[in-house]
Design a protein around this motif. Sequence first.
Motif, short mmCIF file in Angstrom:
data_model
loop_
_atom_site.label_atom_id
_atom_site.label_comp_id
_atom_site.label_asym_id
_atom_site.label_seq_id
_atom_site.Cartn_x
_atom_site.Cartn_y
_atom_site.Cartn_z
N GLU A 1 0.83 -1.22 0.00
CA GLU A 1 0.00 0.00 0.00
C GLU A 1 0.86 1.26 0.00
O GLU A 1 0.42 2.30 -0.48
N LEU A 2 2.08 1.17 0.53
CA LEU A 2 2.97 2.33 0.60
C LEU A 2 4.15 2.24 -0.35
O LEU A 2 4.66 3.28 -0.80
N ARG B 1 5.05 5.04 -3.03
CA ARG B 1 3.94 5.27 -3.95
C ARG B 1 3.48 6.73 -3.98
O ARG B 1 3.08 7.23 -5.01
N THR B 2 3.55 7.42 -2.85
CA THR B 2 3.07 8.80 -2.77
C THR B 2 4.13 9.80 -3.23
O THR B 2 3.84 10.97 -3.37
N ASP C 1 6.54 10.77 -1.44
CA ASP C 1 7.12 11.42 -0.25
C ASP C 1 8.44 10.76 0.10
O ASP C 1 8.64 9.58 -0.13
N PRO D 1 7.19 8.50 3.93
CA PRO D 1 5.72 8.53 3.89
C PRO D 1 5.08 8.37 5.26
O PRO D 1 5.61 7.70 6.14
#
Length: 71
Positions: free
Chosen positions: A24-25, A37-38, A40, A43
């Motif tokens: 998910e990350l 994934r974001t 950042d 994250p």
Amino acid sequence: MATRLHIDWTRCDGHGSCAELLPELLTVDDFGFPAVRTGDRDPLVPDRLEEAALHAVRNCPLMALRLYDAS
């Protein structure tokens, strides 16, 4: 408590287990290294993923991951 995931790039060797344990990350780049994934740098870990993030940290073969308090 807000928690962030940090990847120590000096330790990471691109095993990719963190991305398998925390999809998910994290994902992996073309060379097998984790990519957030974001986008950042460190994250934010949603509350619902804290157990999975802790599991990824504990299972990193080179201890390249750590969680820290974001506040």
